[in-house]
Design a protein around this motif. Structure first.
Motif, PDB file in Angstrom:
ATOM      1  N   SER A  40       0.850  -1.190   0.000  1.00  0.00           N
ATOM      2  CA  SER A  40       0.000   0.000   0.000  1.00  0.00           C
ATOM      3  C   SER A  40       0.887   1.242   0.000  1.00  0.00           C
ATOM      4  N   VAL A  41       0.264   2.353  -0.312  1.00  0.00           N
ATOM      5  CA  VAL A  41       0.938   3.654  -0.277  1.00  0.00           C
ATOM      6  C   VAL A  41       0.082   4.564   0.590  1.00  0.00           C
ATOM      7  N   VAL A  42       0.715   5.189   1.596  1.00  0.00           N
ATOM      8  CA  VAL A  42       0.003   6.052   2.536  1.00  0.00           C
ATOM      9  C   VAL A  42       0.733   7.385   2.653  1.00  0.00           C
ATOM     10  N   SER A  43       0.081   8.337   3.259  1.00  0.00           N
ATOM     11  CA  SER A  43       0.688   9.636   3.528  1.00  0.00           C
ATOM     12  C   SER A  43       1.752   9.487   4.607  1.00  0.00           C
ATOM     13  N   SER A  44       2.789  10.290   4.522  1.00  0.00           N
ATOM     14  CA  SER A  44       3.822  10.272   5.557  1.00  0.00           C
ATOM     15  C   SER A  44       3.266  10.771   6.890  1.00  0.00           C
ATOM     16  N   THR A  48       0.090   4.789  10.532  1.00  0.00           N
ATOM     17  CA  THR A  48       0.796   3.568  10.133  1.00  0.00           C
ATOM     18  C   THR A  48       2.221   3.879   9.709  1.00  0.00           C
ATOM     19  N   ALA A  49       2.387   4.893   8.867  1.00  0.00           N
ATOM     20  CA  ALA A  49       3.733   5.266   8.413  1.00  0.00           C
ATOM     21  C   ALA A  49       4.584   5.720   9.592  1.00  0.00           C
ATOM     22  N   VAL A  58      13.475   5.991  12.093  1.00  0.00           N
ATOM     23  CA  VAL A  58      13.528   7.032  11.056  1.00  0.00           C
ATOM     24  C   VAL A  58      12.530   8.127  11.399  1.00  0.00           C
ATOM     25  N   ASN A  59      12.965   9.359  11.371  1.00  0.00           N
ATOM     26  CA  ASN A  59      12.096  10.494  11.664  1.00  0.00           C
ATOM     27  C   ASN A  59      11.484  11.012  10.365  1.00  0.00           C
ATOM     28  N   ILE A  60      10.185  10.793  10.172  1.00  0.00           N
ATOM     29  CA  ILE A  60       9.509  11.281   8.966  1.00  0.00           C
ATOM     30  C   ILE A  60       8.512  12.383   9.308  1.00  0.00           C
ATOM     31  N   ILE A  67       4.382   7.374   1.246  1.00  0.00           N
ATOM     32  CA  ILE A  67       5.235   6.332   1.805  1.00  0.00           C
ATOM     33  C   ILE A  67       4.699   4.977   1.351  1.00  0.00           C
ATOM     34  N   GLY A  68       5.567   4.172   0.762  1.00  0.00           N
ATOM     35  CA  GLY A  68       5.200   2.815   0.376  1.00  0.00           C
ATOM     36  C   GLY A  68       5.448   1.868   1.543  1.00  0.00           C
ATOM     37  N   LEU A  69       4.515   0.984   1.796  1.00  0.00           N
ATOM     38  CA  LEU A  69       4.642   0.026   2.895  1.00  0.00           C
ATOM     39  C   LEU A  69       4.762  -1.390   2.342  1.00  0.00           C
ATOM     40  N   SER A  70       5.608  -2.182   2.958  1.00  0.00           N
ATOM     41  CA  SER A  70       5.866  -3.569   2.543  1.00  0.00           C
ATOM     42  C   SER A  70       6.220  -3.625   1.067  1.00  0.00           C
ATOM     43  N   CYS A  71       7.353  -3.045   0.738  1.00  0.00           N
ATOM     44  CA  CYS A  71       7.774  -2.909  -0.661  1.00  0.00           C
ATOM     45  C   CYS A  71       8.883  -3.890  -1.013  1.00  0.00           C
TER      46      CYS A  71
END
Length: 107
Positions: A40-44, A48-49, A58-60, A67-71
């Motif tokens: 999935s792709v979510v907002s930073s 979840t991100a 990591v500081n986002i 943000i891509g998740l499980s890539c």
């Protein structure tokens, strides 16, 4: 039953939030160069991100990019059961959990 579960969940979230390095600079955002297949792709700015970034150290918090998740890197496009995107190539130590600046690819 549910009150115990909610206490456990709240405790885990508080612990994860405290683990996010607030003083660490965010990773650099560069033009996307790596084709990825992400679940999935979510907002930073999404919870979840933020949680996954916290687990990775990591500081986002100051980023405003997808943000891509499980890539995983794409080797054969037809084998992607998720979202095909082009992202900043994520560091190997992130283990495919997250990729930054993921833009959708359409064919």
């Amino acid at each position: 039953m549910f009150s115990k579960l909610s206490v456990v969940v709240a405790s885990v979230l508080i612990t994860l939030a405290a683990a996010i390095p607030q003083g660490a600079p965010p990773p650099p955002v560069t033009p996307p160069t790596a084709f990825m297949c992400c679940a999935s792709v979510v907002s930073s700015m999404s919870t979840t991100a933020s949680l996954i970034a916290g687990l990775l150290g990591v500081n986002i918090s100051s980023l405003n990019v997808p943000i891509g998740l499980s890539c995983s890197p794409i080797t054969v496009i037809s084998n992607c059961n998720g979202v095909i995107v082009i992202c900043d190539a994520p560091p190997a130590e992130w283990g495919g959990l997250m990729a930054i600046n993921c833009l959708p690819v359409t064919f």
